[in-house]
Every structure is written in C-alpha cells, then in structure tokens.
Design an enzyme around this catalytic site. Sequence first.
Site, short mmCIF file in Angstrom:
data_model
loop_
_atom_site.label_atom_id
_atom_site.label_comp_id
_atom_site.label_asym_id
_atom_site.label_seq_id
_atom_site.Cartn_x
_atom_site.Cartn_y
_atom_site.Cartn_z
N GLY B 149 -21.73 -25.94 10.77
CA GLY B 149 -21.31 -25.03 9.71
C GLY B 149 -21.67 -23.59 10.04
N CYS B 150 -21.04 -22.68 9.32
CA CYS B 150 -21.25 -21.26 9.61
C CYS B 150 -22.66 -20.82 9.21
CB CYS B 150 -20.20 -20.42 8.89
SG CYS B 150 -20.03 -20.75 7.12
N TYR B 151 -23.05 -21.11 7.97
CA TYR B 151 -24.40 -20.75 7.54
C TYR B 151 -25.45 -21.45 8.39
CZ TYR B 151 -22.89 -18.64 3.05
OH TYR B 151 -22.35 -17.85 2.07
N THR B 152 -25.17 -22.71 8.73
CA THR B 152 -26.17 -23.48 9.47
C THR B 152 -26.37 -22.94 10.87
OG1 THR B 152 -24.35 -25.03 9.81
CG2 THR B 152 -26.02 -25.66 8.24
#
Lengths: 346, 346, 346, 346
Positions: B149-152
């Site tokens: 994921g992007c945030y991750t």
Amino acid sequence: MIKAGIIGATGYAGGELVRLLLNHKDVEIKWYGSRSYIDKKYYEVYQNMFQLVDDKCMDDNMDALADQVDVIFTATPQGLCASLINEEILSKVKVIDLSADFRLKDVKVYEEWYKIEHKAPQYIDEAVYGLCEINREQVKKARIVANPGCYTTCSILTCYPLVKEGLIDPSTLIIDAKSGTSGAGRGAKIDNLFCEVNENMKAYGVATHRHTPEIEEQLGYAAGKQFCINFTPHLVPMNRGILATAYATLTKDVSYEEVKAVYDKYYKDEYFVRVLDKDVCPQTKWVEGSNFVDVNFKIDKRTNRIIMMGAIDNLVKGAAGQAVQNMNLLFGFEENEGLKLVPMFP
Amino acid sequence: MIKAGIIGATGYAGGELVRLLLNHKDVEIKWYGSRSYIDKKYYEVYQNMFQLVDDKCMDDNMDALADQVDVIFTATPQGLCASLINEEILSKVKVIDLSADFRLKDVKVYEEWYKIEHKAPQYIDEAVYGLCEINREQVKKARIVANPGCYTTCSILTCYPLVKEGLIDPSTLIIDAKSGTSGAGRGAKIDNLFCEVNENMKAYGVATHRHTPEIEEQLGYAAGKQFCINFTPHLVPMNRGILATAYATLTKDVSYEEVKAVYDKYYKDEYFVRVLDKDVCPQTKWVEGSNFVDVNFKIDKRTNRIIMMGAIDNLVKGAAGQAVQNMNLLFGFEENEGLKLVPMFP
Amino acid sequence: MIKAGIIGATGYAGGELVRLLLNHKDVEIKWYGSRSYIDKKYYEVYQNMFQLVDDKCMDDNMDALADQVDVIFTATPQGLCASLINEEILSKVKVIDLSADFRLKDVKVYEEWYKIEHKAPQYIDEAVYGLCEINREQVKKARIVANPGCYTTCSILTCYPLVKEGLIDPSTLIIDAKSGTSGAGRGAKIDNLFCEVNENMKAYGVATHRHTPEIEEQLGYAAGKQFCINFTPHLVPMNRGILATAYATLTKDVSYEEVKAVYDKYYKDEYFVRVLDKDVCPQTKWVEGSNFVDVNFKIDKRTNRIIMMGAIDNLVKGAAGQAVQNMNLLFGFEENEGLKLVPMFP
Amino acid sequence: MIKAGIIGATGYAGGELVRLLLNHKDVEIKWYGSRSYIDKKYYEVYQNMFQLVDDKCMDDNMDALADQVDVIFTATPQGLCASLINEEILSKVKVIDLSADFRLKDVKVYEEWYKIEHKAPQYIDEAVYGLCEINREQVKKARIVANPGCYTTCSILTCYPLVKEGLIDPSTLIIDAKSGTSGAGRGAKIDNLFCEVNENMKAYGVATHRHTPEIEEQLGYAAGKQFCINFTPHLVPMNRGILATAYATLTKDVSYEEVKAVYDKYYKDEYFVRVLDKDVCPQTKWVEGSNFVDVNFKIDKRTNRIIMMGAIDNLVKGAAGQAVQNMNLLFGFEENEGLKLVPMFP
C-alpha cells in the site's frame, strides 16, 4: 557526449534544464552557474536533486565556461547574455539564450519594451529565433539561438498555420493567455507568495507585456506583413502550464475539415505538436512535464470568428524543453532525444 | 522485451503504470483492461496519452490476458485479483497485484479489516510482499507479488531500520500520515470534488484504516514480535505525495550519528531511499513523479522520543513505481530500469 | 463605541483584524500602524478594503497611539510589543498583544525558545493569557492580554478537557499539527512562494517549534503538573486552517459516552467550541473565516490511546478573532459580537 | 422579519444563500429544500452549519412552501422552477429563481441553447431580470425575479457603461472568462474531482456556452440593437471567483479620463460596484466572500481596442448574494442589508 554549462541554473527554468539534461543520453552538465549560490551544493538549492547532482554552484563566468563546454544555456534575466557574449565565446561554443536578448530583430523594439540598452546589437541579426517547428533548418546552423518566450511559443504555435495560410485576418487577433506561477520566477516577491496567488486570479501587464512584440514579429513573418495584436497574460494558481485562447476573424467561409487540414499540413509530422480530436479542448495537465504543445480550434459561425486554443508546460516547451530541442538540432541528435517524457497525470 | 497487461488501467495507479511502462525499454503494454471503458480508446480516457497510446480499453479477462503477456498488473479494488486468479494463470504469467488481496498473511485479519471474504486464500502464503528494499530476494522468485500500500510503503521504510535494530519501542509507535488526493482514486464521489478538498484538510479512517494491520505485520517481522500502532491518515489538498511523521520512544540514549549510521546501514546502497542531510525535513515535492523515498529523523531529548519522517509520491513508490520495481526484480532487469525519473520541481 | 489602533496592520493577522473590526458595531479603527507602508493608503496594500477603508498607514508609535484609542492591538513580530510598552501607555489603554511576548510566564523559557532578550519582564506576571474559554474572568480585568498562538489555541482546546479531568497521561501527549500558509506571514521569502508551497507538504521546526512551551505551560496548569510533549507543525498548501491531531494514552478504561460527557462539561456553553457528532472528523474548511473551534475524538481500544482532533481558522480563532473575543471581554461587549460570521464553504 | 424558503438548499449556491441569510437581520429561513437529502439534518450536509442550523432538509414542494414563507429561492437546475411555478404560488409569495428559466425573453432562444422545453412561457414576459444595478426599479415591483447567471453578471457589469454610451462597437466584443470550480456545482462528476481540476486549466463550452445569449440580450438592450459576441469560459483551479477579460474596438479616440468618467457615471453611487484606481487590475481574491464587483479597463492605442476587466465571487454576486440583493429590493430593505461582508484575504 557533449558538455553543457548553465548560467542561471537555480531559477525555475534552470532547474528544469537540469532535470531534462540529466535524462539526456548525450549530454553531461559541467557547470551549474548561479551567482546567488556560489559554492553551495546544487542539491541544497533543489533537494529533488539530492544524490543525483553532487556539483557546487559556480559564478556566471561565461569566458571561463566557454573553455570547458560545447554549449552554454543562459537562463538569466534579460540583459545578462547580451552583456557577456563575445566573439571569442562564440568561436568556442554554441549559445542558447533563454532570455529575451536576441529574440527581437529590431533593437529599438527591444529597448522600448524592455527598457534597457542592448549591449550586443551586433549579434541580433545572426541569432536564430529557436522556435524549432518553424525555424528548424536555420537553428541547425546557428551559433546563437534565441530560445522563444513561454507565452510566445504557445501563442505562435496555436495560430501559425492559419496566419500562414491567410485564413484569419491577423489584425483582428486577440490572444488571452493564462499561466501558472512558475513563469514569474523564483524571486522572493510578496506578489508571488502562496497566499497571494492561491485562490486568486488576475490579468497583468495588460497592453504592455513584453511578449507582445515577439508574437507580432514572428506571426508577421508568417503573414508577410506587420500588424498589431492584443495579448493579455493572466496569473493562475497552479505551478506549471500556459493556456492560450486566441480569437480572430476568418477571411473566408471554411469548414471544420478545411481548418483541420491546414493544421495537419503544418503539424502532422511534428512530434511535439498534437492537434487534438474534434471538440476536445486542450488542458494544461495533459502536457505537464512534457515538451508537447496541444492545440485545437472551434469555428463560431455566428460571429465569423475562430477560437484557437493551445496548451504547453511553460517550463518545458516554454523554456527548458525547447532549449534542449534546440540543442538537439544544433548537435545533430534526434530532435526528441531526452524529451520523450510522457505527460504526468494527475 | 516482455509483454505486460494491466487490469484496471484507467484508475490513477493504472494510468501511472502506463506512464512508467511507456518509458521502460524492455516492456511493451499489450492490454489496457478497464471494465468501465471497454472499446474506448485509452487516450480518450487519459488525453495526456494522445499520440502515445493508440490501443482500446479491454475487459478484465485475466484468463485471456494470461495467454498474451508475461506479466499482469492488477490495479483494481480489493477482491478482484483474488476472485480471478487461478493455477492456470499462474502457470503462464507473473502477477503483480496492486490491491490489498495478498498483502496480509492472516486471512482473518484481511476479512476483518476489509469486510469481504477472501476468494483465493490458498495463494496467500505463496504471495511475496513486494517491498523491494526488504524482500528483494523473495520477490525475484515469486509468482504473485503483493504490491504494498501507499501509506504502508512510506511508513515502513521510514521506521524500518530503527525497529529492526531495536532502537525504538514499537508499541509506542504512532504514525501520522498525510496524503494527496490521488490516493482516493478516480471514483466520482462528492467528497473528492475539487471544492470539497481544496483549501481543506481532515483526518479520516481514524483508528480503522486498513493499512494499519499491514504496517503492523511487516514491522512486526522486523521487530520479531507483534504489536499495535496508531496510524492516522489525513487528506491534503494536493494531487500527489504522502508524508509520514512517526513518533516512538527510544530504547536507549543515542546520538544523531548513531541513528544516522543505522539508517545508512540499511539504505546506503538503496538507489530509491535517500537519507537526507541533518536537519533537512523531507518534502513531498522533492520526490514528485519519481520512485524515491526521502527519509530523515530528529531526536527529541526532552521527551526521549524520535521523530521519523518519510516522503514518497503515492502513485510511484506508493503504487505503480514500486510495481515496476517488482517487475524488474521478477524479470532480471536493472532494478531502476524505467524508474530513473528525476523528481519534478516545481 | 470604542476606538482601536492596530500596530502591524498590514500583516495577515493585522489585515484579518481590520476585516473583523469593520464588522463590529462597537469599534472604530483609528490607527493603521505599518512601518513598511507609512503614508500609503491602507487599501493600496489590501485592495479588498477598497472603498471600505480610506485611512493611510501610520508609524508604530505606541505612545502617540495611546492618546487616541481605547485599545491597541500589536500584530507584530515578537519583541516589538515588549520594547514599546510602558506604564504610561498602560494607564491609558488596554493592550492586546498578538505576538508571543507575554504568553510565557517564565522569562527564561521565553528567551531560550525565542532567542531574544525580553525587554519588559516586569509585565509578564500581570499579563493574562487570553485563551478566553479557559481564562475568561481574568481577561475581563486585564491591562495586557497575551493573545495565544495559533497552533497553541487549537492544540490546547483540543486536549484541555481530558488533561483537566486526568483522563489522559499528559507525558504521553503527541500533537501533530498541520497549518495553511498564512501562518507563515507576509514576508517575501522563497520558502513561501506559491511554487514552493503548492503541491508540497513538509514538517518544520521539528522538536524546536516555539509553540511547544506555550502548550506545555497551559496544559500544565490544567494537569496540575509540568510535563513535556512532542509538537510537530507541518506546512500544507492552503491559505487558512490549522488541524491538530493529538495522541495520548488513556489513564483508564472509558467509553465514547464518558469522554463525550467530559468534552460537553467544558464546552457545551461555549459558543465558539463545537464538539462534533460521533465519528465526524473536524475539517478546516468547516470553520474557515469564523471563530469556531471544531473538536472531536476517537478511542482506540487496541492501543489504549485516544486520538483528539481540532480545527480552527488560524487567522481568526488562531489570531485576530480571538483578539476581538478578548477585546469583547475587556470592554464588556457580547463575547461573540462581530464574530458571528458563518464559516464559508466551499 | 420575513420568512424564506430555499429549493435546492444543498447545492453550492443554496449553501451560500443559507450563509448569507443567517447573517441577515430581517429574514428567517423556514424551509431547506433538497430532494437528495430529505429528512437529513441540513448541517450533516454542510457541517460548517453545525450548531447554526438545526432544521432538516425538505422535499421540493413549492405549493406547500408557498403557504409558509414570503419569498422562495429556487437554486435548482434549469427547468425545475418553470415546471413548479403557478398562479397560486405567485399570489402568495415572491419567487427569486437562480436558474436560467426566466432570464431570456425569447423562449425559442431558451429552448435552443438549453435543449429543453420551457414549461411556463406565460411568465417569461412578466419576470424581471434581476441585475439590480441596471433593473433596480423593475425588480422592486416584480413577482418573479430571474437572478442572472454568474458569468453574465460579471460580463455585463464589466462592459455595460461603454456599451450604453456607445464607446465600443458591440459586434467586436469578445469576452474571455475564467471561473473557479464551485460554478460547476456539487454533482459527483469525474471532471470535477480534485485531481482533475487541480494544477489544470481548460476552456469549455467554446462558442456554445448558455450564458452567451443572456449577455447578448442584456447588452443588446443597452446598445439599442442586437449583436453577437464571443464568450469563452475557462475552468481554473480555485473554489470561488470569476474574472472576465473583455475586448472591444473603440468607436472613437478617448482618453483614460473620459472612459473613467463613463464608468463613474454609472457606478459611483453603486455600493457593490468598485471601479478600481488607474492601472490596478481586478483580482478575484479581493472580492472573495463579498457581493462586490471590481472593474477596471485599459486602452490600447496600438490596436484601438479597450480591455475591460471585472471580478466577482461567483457564489455571491454571481448567485446567492445577488439573490439577497434582489430580495432586499423586493421587500424594501436596505439594498446591502446582510451583504456588507468585507472580502476575505487571504
């Protein structure tokens, strides 16, 4: 592999030149000139370049620079290039000037609109106006290329085919242009602060903007005669992008297909000019980060006028990208080498 | 030259994949999958691709696609990849899934946080979590890569070295993340209209965002134990960019130099991770359009906490760029092939 | 009808004071102080005031001003108010200082964080910290009101009830705040140019921001003890608005209803503080142009922490609006007189 | 104290009406009509209204509404007002229609440009075009006020004095207008998503925009003859604001002072129209949140054209503010009651 030097490397156009040249397989940047940041690491000025550029900023010494490189880009305020250039420099390197110093052939017009004395009028005749799509062959042989202005590039390419073919009356031409804020440069001015520009819009330089005579001169060559236009620039809250909306009276009754054919005649083999499909209006975002010019038009039968529209990224086709395109022509590289960047959306 | 197919090519991540793959010398895109735009020209959906892509959009038929390409990217909502994948497909092609379907190893956690049933739990164990800097060797041998994921991606890479080395107490970890709006996708929702997002800012998904267990799982492997964190995403009025600000209590008294050495230990040979100079805070603009992750930290002696910061372009390192990086690993290309894009500023 | 003078009338906070006072039925502005624009028409600096204000800008002469008005607002950089104030002035007028000069009770803390010598320490004890919701009664009797900082107003009001009631452990408090750019002032700095801020985001002043000790002092009074917090401000591409996201460990097991009751205990009669409905996260746009503070919270059972959120317009409740609210208290006007502005959306 | 009902209260213009009417001392809102949100609390749709409005949204029942209020505002798509209005309603209440239904006197022109059948042509003649500065006296006696379009308000007021006095040739008039995105409404469309609009700019509705015949009709009355113009709207990445740049050929040789005198003749007593000082170009930010129209002009001797510029807040003077101004005229209130809002900057 050629070597390049940039004078004015820390302005927005200079920074964009660095971005593009780092992506160019045949060029190495040897000199990051920036009077304001001498001896500072270039990446400390533009942290996007961290670990990509390790050089320090240098002074604006064009004589010293001429011994080290094959091409010099001057991305500086008007007046500087003309004050530095000389025969010895030109005997050693090609010069691509992103300022206005060599764009206008009439030194009086230059001095009237720019309010400064021209320091090297002897090179005005020789300099080639580097709008590649129009002056490609002359550029190839030039020593000095006058890289066109941002508004002018967009305005001229938007109208050129119709002026050239006599489909519009050039004396009726009105160009209403809108620009993102990077065109205003990186100077610390209150007018360009985020809070002054954001959620705001204005015209400026109304009837007095310096790109006016440049457009008039170049379109005048296409028309085969001189004429005056109205050109009004506007500031818009975005970083990049120029949109020109141009209005002119048609000289005869024409269909969509006929006008389209005229645009295609001039642009169908031009990699960087995209004539959009019918009824698709150019959007600046569709060319962002790229050297493309998107153009289209709409005929208004009610008023017998045509509305022509063009969009560019002011820092690429309007400045650094066109400078690289000119360099490619000067050195015999593929014209789109280093410029095959796909526009970034969103 | 390998052939690639994209399912979900007209979302923002899909569009970014197209931009990056067009710039990749070893890949040809053969399939632009988009259920919403079947038979429409791809460039009519993304006019930035005009004259660059002439193909039409196709259906989401993964079986048919598997016969034509070497790698399939699924840039689709969660659930779709798991519902389409099967042994025959995997026998023919590599699959890089940009959705969350194969990121979490515990199917119960997936079903609890995503509120849907997992349709292909038999492949969860096999799938490799494609955070290249950490799982490089496993990715090379995978059939299914779960693109993070992007945030991750931003959160994990920002904290990883200190968690791995035990310098921070992971149970004290609080990640406050801010994202541009492209992360919300291209769906027509009132909440994502320009006028709702512009000049506005908010937290969302507080204590419930689905990237939370993904960060916990991956950092848990680094810590060698499980723990819970607080992760709060925020929506910010910009197109691209994620900034993560992470707070944790130090487990011992350390100096700037000691912490810097730990970051360097893990990242000094990583092309895409840039540990900035002392006191330089990451800015999202410095990585825009590129696959870089900029990280840095600040020790606060007063509270015995460390503040870690990281910035990425959510559509590149947070989605399509990392997917291409994974593809490069899978097929033995240079890891940064097609990804040497210089960040665009401004 | 009282008379007001503003020193620093051409900064953003000063301009906002003018906007609010023009809308106040009991106040007349008699003095637009601005050292940078002496003798220039005020509306030439802020053209939004064209035909609304006809006065010229005056010097920063607080002694002369004290003879003409009932209240002086100093919307100037720190140090100026302390250097100008004296007993004679205070015998004639009330002073509401929007700078930091009288916010901190410990002069050493002031000098350490602000790096300047305090020129009027004799007035520190007397000055009242003008966070109206907390110090209402003291404000009414003050001669000098220290108008709170923008981040501090938002941060304190977001956390105050839970600190006061002992529901959170204050030593675990971490405040991650995000601000629009008007908080950076109207100085001509490259860092605040549109192109540098737009499409960008960053933390700054990490572990060193001057609002930290101000928050600590005020929340310390609420807690009945001193403690250190982490406070990290971020710059976000918008003109107005501060969002604070605060994290702290709960001291006991509480339900949503119990925490809500605590917020209501302190705020249910406060006109300007709005405790939002369950699960509605504050958005800065919902308070834009108004003096409201929107707050809410979310309990995270997994980590035993609570996430508290608050939003203000930094120029209104974070500066000029709160100053007017303080003036209303000082002069016995309705507390929300001139401040009943409905937030503007979009 | 009169009572007002709003049909279409949850669109952006409807929301702005609520904001303005809450600030109006002589009006109480009794009905928040919104077919999409029936029975939902109004503040749940617009959280800026939390604790300011406690009513629920109601259906679009104009007959029921007519019994309860003195004035009905219809802030709905074209066609709705015409389909609901009838003699009984008009016998009970005043109707201010913010849609286009009663703006054009020629029903054929309406049906041609709007592509729908007009359901109440019998009221077209009676309806008064509510551009207060021009039709003030007629508005006072009207039953139906056709509230002007946003672009048209700005365009007409920018050019009106010069058309009326015959200083420009109306057949040469070209209006290039730029608008923020709130003018596009609150519908969930991909084209209006943040990521599509931000950092982007485009023309739209070229030669076909529906405000064209409205401008032509009204300026035609001023000129005493019919004519066609070019009108081109553009979408700009901001929430609020319209800027019109108009070009026309002068009919005689005039000085700045002569043209200024003409503007002053019409506007010097108009509270809401501000003719700026010489060479000051209107900026949309200077009128934001207010009902002002800022206008100015520049003569270009080279082309014998004049460039006229005007700026409004499209939601205020371009919609809700002008509707309130019309209401004030209808009910004999001060014309600027509830509209003395100072523009918000920044």
